[in-house]
Design an enzyme around this catalytic site. Structure first.
Site, PDB file in Angstrom:
ATOM      1  N   SER A  70      11.330  -3.121  -9.214  1.00 61.42           N
ATOM      2  CA  SER A  70      12.063  -4.193  -8.541  1.00 61.42           C
ATOM      3  C   SER A  70      11.507  -5.531  -8.996  1.00 61.42           C
ATOM      4  CB  SER A  70      11.898  -4.065  -7.020  1.00 61.42           C
ATOM      5  OG  SER A  70      12.377  -5.220  -6.343  1.00 61.42           O
ATOM      6  N   TYR A  88       6.722  -2.771   0.242  1.00 58.87           N
ATOM      7  CA  TYR A  88       7.689  -2.646  -0.854  1.00 58.87           C
ATOM      8  C   TYR A  88       7.173  -3.333  -2.110  1.00 58.87           C
ATOM      9  CZ  TYR A  88      12.306  -2.511  -3.093  1.00 58.87           C
ATOM     10  OH  TYR A  88      13.354  -2.272  -3.954  1.00 58.87           O
TER      11      TYR A  88
END
Length: 255
Positions: free
Chosen positions: A146, A159
């Site tokens: 990401s 995350y």
């Protein structure tokens, strides 16, 4: 002499985890369109994705797979090997929702589950599929990371840390397995228009309004845009690329 179709995956077997999601499903369909046989894996067997591939004339199998379970991942790898004789591409795209909060607010169980799926899942699937790749003379492993593996975000420490770990996992694996003809890269999407956006923001309109201004291109991405990047990494078009991260983030990390 005409150039070969470097983006073709004809004769290849691709394994895609998280294939029931928006990005994973788009990757599975794009790989099938490029000629690959696709094993579609998710916690619940993504039968709809596999069926759509078969209806379009491709070959696909759907498997229910818990990527955090070593026995399960090894069993699925054995089934894929028995069905198709090997594997050439692995996309580690299994993901799960992460709660918003600081490290003071996120519980240990949520933290551990996030890393179990995102990082340990990539490790276990790689352990299961790499022997098939090595036996076949090489292949391509892609970890879906990401843009938040590169930059921080408020309320997303787990995350950000997990996706950053995938960047480093790709680099270390690339070093370890280059001698066997294995290329390992990561792919870092920006905000992408999937169902996960609705879970976090309530509806897609709110998701677009919140996320679009963070990207230089003024919008969030589409799953197929990530799938095309994954095809590049899976195919011979990226044959001299390993240990790298491909950012497809609409300019999110540029400023």
């Amino acid at each position: 002499m005409p150039l070969p179709d470097a983006f073709a995956l004809r004769g290849k077997v691709a394994v895609v985890t998280g294939a029931g999601g928006g990005i994973g499903g788009a990757i599975a369909r794009t790989f099938a369109d490029a000629g690959a046989k696709v094993a579609c894996l998710d916690l619940r067997a993504p039968e709809a994705v596999a069926a759509a591939i078969r209806e379009a004339g491709g070959e696909a199998l759907a498997f229910a797979c818990d990527v955090t379970d070593e026995v399960h991942t090894l069993a699925i790898a054995a089934e894929i090997g028995a069905a198709w004789g090997g594997a050439h591409v692995l996309v580690n795209g299994a993901s799960n929702d992460d709660p918003t909060g600081t490290v003071l607010e996120i519980g240990l169980a949520d933290w551990n589950r996030l890393f179990a799926v995102q990082v340990t899942g990539a490790y276990l699937m790689s352990r299961a599929i790499l022997p098939l790749m090595i036996a076949g003379g090489g292949g391509s492993v892609i970890h879906i990371a990401s843009q938040l593996g590169h930059v921080g975000a408020a309320g997303r420490p787990g995350y950000c840390a997990a996706k950053g770990a995938l960047l480093q996992l790709a680099r270390a694996m690339a070093i370890d397995h280059a001698v066997a003809g294995i290329r390992v890269n990561s792919l870092s999407p920006g905000a992408i228009e999937t169902g996960r956006m609705i879970l976090r923001h309530g509806d897609m309109e709110s998701a677009r309004a919140y996320n679009a201004p963070k990207h230089l291109l003024g919008r969030i991405g589409q799953p197929v845009e990530i799938a095309r990047a994954a095809l590049f990494l899976a195919s011979d078009a990226s044959s001299f690329m390993t240990g790298a991260d491909l950012l497809v983030d609409g300019g999110y990390t540029t400023p």
